[in-house]
Design a protein around this motif. Structure first.
Motif, PDB file in Angstrom:
ATOM      1  N   SER A 114       8.763 -14.665   1.035  1.00  0.00           N
ATOM      2  CA  SER A 114       7.632 -13.997   1.680  1.00  0.00           C
ATOM      3  C   SER A 114       6.979 -14.902   2.718  1.00  0.00           C
ATOM      4  CB  SER A 114       6.603 -13.582   0.623  1.00  0.00           C
ATOM      5  OG  SER A 114       7.150 -12.664  -0.290  1.00  0.00           O
ATOM      6  N   ILE A 115       6.791 -16.167   2.366  1.00  0.00           N
ATOM      7  CA  ILE A 115       6.160 -17.098   3.305  1.00  0.00           C
ATOM      8  C   ILE A 115       7.072 -17.352   4.498  1.00  0.00           C
ATOM      9  CG2 ILE A 115       5.222 -19.427   3.584  1.00  0.00           C
ATOM     10  CD1 ILE A 115       3.545 -17.397   1.863  1.00  0.00           C
ATOM     11  N   MET A 116       8.391 -17.382   4.286  1.00  0.00           N
ATOM     12  CA  MET A 116       9.330 -17.603   5.383  1.00  0.00           C
ATOM     13  C   MET A 116       9.192 -16.521   6.457  1.00  0.00           C
ATOM     14  SD  MET A 116      12.911 -18.864   3.657  1.00  0.00           S
ATOM     15  CE  MET A 116      13.748 -18.662   5.226  1.00  0.00           C
ATOM     16  N   LYS A 117       8.978 -15.286   6.042  1.00  0.00           N
ATOM     17  CA  LYS A 117       8.877 -14.181   7.010  1.00  0.00           C
ATOM     18  C   LYS A 117       7.474 -13.570   6.991  1.00  0.00           C
ATOM     19  CE  LYS A 117      11.106 -11.060   3.657  1.00  0.00           C
ATOM     20  NZ  LYS A 117      12.205 -10.094   3.442  1.00  0.00           N
ATOM     21  N   LEU A 118       6.471 -14.431   6.889  1.00  0.00           N
ATOM     22  CA  LEU A 118       5.087 -13.972   6.721  1.00  0.00           C
ATOM     23  C   LEU A 118       4.601 -13.125   7.894  1.00  0.00           C
ATOM     24  CD1 LEU A 118       2.573 -13.946   5.016  1.00  0.00           C
ATOM     25  CD2 LEU A 118       1.944 -16.188   5.929  1.00  0.00           C
ATOM     26  N   GLU A 119       4.900 -13.528   9.117  1.00  0.00           N
ATOM     27  CA  GLU A 119       4.435 -12.749  10.272  1.00  0.00           C
ATOM     28  C   GLU A 119       4.993 -11.327  10.234  1.00  0.00           C
ATOM     29  OE1 GLU A 119       4.514 -17.096  11.640  1.00  0.00           O
ATOM     30  OE2 GLU A 119       5.748 -15.761  10.393  1.00  0.00           O
ATOM     31  N   GLU A 120       6.254 -11.214   9.864  1.00  0.00           N
ATOM     32  CA  GLU A 120       6.877  -9.890   9.762  1.00  0.00           C
ATOM     33  C   GLU A 120       6.208  -9.062   8.664  1.00  0.00           C
ATOM     34  OE1 GLU A 120      11.042  -8.041   8.019  1.00  0.00           O
ATOM     35  OE2 GLU A 120      11.108 -10.006   9.000  1.00  0.00           O
ATOM     36  N   LEU A 121       5.926  -9.693   7.528  1.00  0.00           N
ATOM     37  CA  LEU A 121       5.290  -8.971   6.428  1.00  0.00           C
ATOM     38  C   LEU A 121       3.878  -8.529   6.785  1.00  0.00           C
ATOM     39  CD1 LEU A 121       6.434 -10.941   3.245  1.00  0.00           C
ATOM     40  CD2 LEU A 121       7.281  -8.749   4.102  1.00  0.00           C
ATOM     41  N   ILE A 122       3.161  -9.329   7.554  1.00  0.00           N
ATOM     42  CA  ILE A 122       1.813  -8.931   7.993  1.00  0.00           C
ATOM     43  C   ILE A 122       1.897  -7.645   8.811  1.00  0.00           C
ATOM     44  CG2 ILE A 122      -0.136  -9.550   9.479  1.00  0.00           C
ATOM     45  CD1 ILE A 122       0.410 -12.501   8.694  1.00  0.00           C
ATOM     46  N   ASP A 123       2.829  -7.601   9.747  1.00  0.00           N
ATOM     47  CA  ASP A 123       2.987  -6.402  10.573  1.00  0.00           C
ATOM     48  C   ASP A 123       3.369  -5.193   9.730  1.00  0.00           C
ATOM     49  OD1 ASP A 123       2.383  -7.818  12.876  1.00  0.00           O
ATOM     50  OD2 ASP A 123       4.489  -8.204  13.400  1.00  0.00           O
ATOM     51  N   ARG A 124       4.291  -5.398   8.779  1.00  0.00           N
ATOM     52  CA  ARG A 124       4.702  -4.289   7.906  1.00  0.00           C
ATOM     53  C   ARG A 124       3.550  -3.816   7.046  1.00  0.00           C
ATOM     54  NH1 ARG A 124       9.620  -5.972   4.409  1.00  0.00           N
ATOM     55  NH2 ARG A 124       9.183  -3.907   3.530  1.00  0.00           N
ATOM     56  N   ALA A 125       2.765  -4.751   6.537  1.00  0.00           N
ATOM     57  CA  ALA A 125       1.628  -4.393   5.699  1.00  0.00           C
ATOM     58  C   ALA A 125       0.601  -3.576   6.475  1.00  0.00           C
ATOM     59  CB  ALA A 125       0.981  -5.647   5.122  1.00  0.00           C
ATOM     60  N   ILE A 126       0.335  -3.974   7.699  1.00  0.00           N
ATOM     61  CA  ILE A 126      -0.631  -3.229   8.526  1.00  0.00           C
ATOM     62  C   ILE A 126      -0.145  -1.801   8.763  1.00  0.00           C
ATOM     63  CG2 ILE A 126      -1.600  -3.083  10.862  1.00  0.00           C
ATOM     64  CD1 ILE A 126      -1.814  -6.148  10.814  1.00  0.00           C
ATOM     65  N   SER A 127       1.133  -1.636   9.068  1.00  0.00           N
ATOM     66  CA  SER A 127       1.691  -0.299   9.274  1.00  0.00           C
ATOM     67  C   SER A 127       1.610   0.539   8.003  1.00  0.00           C
ATOM     68  CB  SER A 127       3.137  -0.404   9.742  1.00  0.00           C
ATOM     69  OG  SER A 127       3.224  -1.030  11.008  1.00  0.00           O
ATOM     70  N   SER A 128       1.932  -0.083   6.867  1.00  0.00           N
ATOM     71  CA  SER A 128       1.908   0.638   5.589  1.00  0.00           C
ATOM     72  C   SER A 128       0.492   1.026   5.202  1.00  0.00           C
ATOM     73  CB  SER A 128       2.542  -0.207   4.489  1.00  0.00           C
ATOM     74  OG  SER A 128       3.909  -0.437   4.745  1.00  0.00           O
ATOM     75  N   LEU A 129      -0.460   0.142   5.436  1.00  0.00           N
ATOM     76  CA  LEU A 129      -1.855   0.440   5.128  1.00  0.00           C
ATOM     77  C   LEU A 129      -2.352   1.614   5.969  1.00  0.00           C
ATOM     78  CD1 LEU A 129      -3.140  -3.215   4.830  1.00  0.00           C
ATOM     79  CD2 LEU A 129      -3.267  -1.512   3.003  1.00  0.00           C
ATOM     80  N   LYS A 130      -1.997   1.622   7.226  1.00  0.00           N
ATOM     81  CA  LYS A 130      -2.397   2.740   8.085  1.00  0.00           C
ATOM     82  C   LYS A 130      -1.781   4.042   7.595  1.00  0.00           C
ATOM     83  CE  LYS A 130      -3.145   0.095  12.351  1.00  0.00           C
ATOM     84  NZ  LYS A 130      -2.635  -0.184  13.733  1.00  0.00           N
ATOM     85  N   ALA A 131      -0.507   3.987   7.181  1.00  0.00           N
ATOM     86  CA  ALA A 131       0.166   5.184   6.679  1.00  0.00           C
ATOM     87  C   ALA A 131      -0.487   5.699   5.408  1.00  0.00           C
ATOM     88  CB  ALA A 131       1.640   4.882   6.427  1.00  0.00           C
ATOM     89  N   ALA A 132      -1.082   4.774   4.628  1.00  0.00           N
ATOM     90  CA  ALA A 132      -1.763   5.157   3.384  1.00  0.00           C
ATOM     91  C   ALA A 132      -3.223   5.535   3.619  1.00  0.00           C
ATOM     92  CB  ALA A 132      -1.688   4.012   2.384  1.00  0.00           C
TER      93      ALA A 132
END
Length: 383
Positions: A41-59
């Protein structure tokens, strides 16, 4: 009295965790898996931040990225406003922001709902442990605080009576609250689901009763999937000596219903709004450092403190203005100042007990030794 209370807590935690690991061998295997989840998760943290923001908006949640303490306060201040009744669950991220004091300065009434944090609030000191903020406090001290600060008459001189008295007082605040603010044990990037683990039930009340709720999620707590997030919560509870936990909560967006024509609408019996603050505050910068980046694996179980021979004498008075103990010094380096953290690290005995006790294998004593070199040189040294 402080040392006696800390020694008892340390011993009790060691006994509980030993019993859990002996009776549940799958926990140790799961801890190894969680380390790998956190590493990836830490290795690809920037990618996960972007995915989390998209998922939160979808929810239907409202996500915000806060690069600093000031950014986070400003965002939360705009959401809360003034003259509100605000309730908090136990959250070291909120403590990192000094959020209670900030919101009070904006004209709000603010109450901690975790019993330990509530007592700490009355006492006016920092939390003395990550999961047990009032670990240093005796029942006699708690009685004095309730009677002296709140003018409440506690019926009996027992821990049960103290807890019941606090429950009655806090329930009257919870049911009328305008805003509820929680932290998170983990956030799933694939769904935007926020996972918390607890025993008191205050987190689920704070996150479900007020019409507006806010979750403060340090970005190091973002993991790829909901299953990953639940695994993190389970390991945090087990190594805190509280397994099985009474509650594991999953919140994905504001309350909703699809009872009419199977069409989902938002704002049912629970919150109408969910705001999620993704807090950086030095974490992305730490990721680029091979040692400080390892601290981002931390699940905040606090076991390293209970094992530390220095912490047993100092509690969280040692570690920095927010965090404490071995992990606390490193979090101070990440979120405040590595040089000041290095000065604090000089109390470390380099015994390595924190390394042995960490469920995700963080090399705490090695990182603390590195921080000592930073304090000497006055700058971030090469590894």
């Amino acid at each position: 009295m402080l040392q006696a209370a800390l020694s008892r807590a340390s011993y009790n935690n060691q006994v509980k965790v030993t019993e859990i690991l002996a009776s549940r061998p799958e926990i140790s295997s799961l801890a190894i898996e969680v380390r790998e989840i956190k590493r990836r998760s830490i290795m690809k943290l920037e990618e996960l931040i972007d995915r989390a923001i998209s998922s939160l908006k979808a929810a239907k949640a409202n996500p915000y990225y806060a690069s600093s303490v000031e950014d986070a306060r400003s965002i939360i201040g705009r959401i809360v406003g003034s003259n509100k009744l605000v309730i908090l669950s136990k959250s070291m991220a909120a403590a990192e922001l000094d959020l209670r004091s900030y919101l009070e300065s904006q004209g709000n009434e603010v109450w901690e709902t975790d019993l330990g944090e509530f007592l700490i609030q009355l006492e006016g000191v920092k939390p003395m442990h990550t999961i047990a903020p009032a670990v240093h406090m005796t029942r006699e001290k708690a009685l004095i605080l309730l009677k002296g600060k709140l003018k409440i008459d506690v019926k009996e001189d027992t821990i049960e009576s103290i807890a019941n008295t606090a429950r009655e007082f806090l329930r009257s605040k919870i049911i009328r609250a305008d805003i509820g603010i929680t932290g998170a044990n983990a956030l799933a990037a694939d769904t935007g689901a926020i996972v918390t683990v607890e025993n008191e039930s205050n987190i689920r009340l704070v996150s479900s009763i007020p019409p507006v709720t806010i979750a403060i999620v340090p970005i190091d707590k973002i993991v790829p999937t909901l299953l990953d997030a639940v695994k993190v919560a389970i390991i945090q509870a087990a190594y805190a000596g509280l397994y099985p936990p009474t509650y594991i909560n999953i919140v994905t967006g504001p309350s909703s219903t699809a009872d009419i024509e199977q069409t989902r609408v938002y704002g049912a019996q629970g919150p109408k709004e969910l705001h999620v603050i993704l807090l950086d505050n030095g974490r992305l910068n730490a990721k680029s450092n091979p040692l400080l980046g390892e601290q981002l694996y931390c699940i905040r179980c606090g076991r390293c403190s209970f094992e530390c021979p220095v912490w047993v004498h100092t509690a969280n008075y040692w570690g920095g203005p927010v965090y404490g103990g071995p992990m606390g010094i490193i979090w101070t380096a990440i979120t405040i100042d590595p040089i000041e953290a290095g000065k604090l690290a000089y109390l470390c005995l380099q015994c390595g007990r924190c390394d042995e006790s960490c469920p995700v294998g963080i090399r705490l004593s090695y990182i603390l030794r590195y921080l000592k070199t930073i304090a000497i040189s006055g700058s971030m040294s090469k590894l």
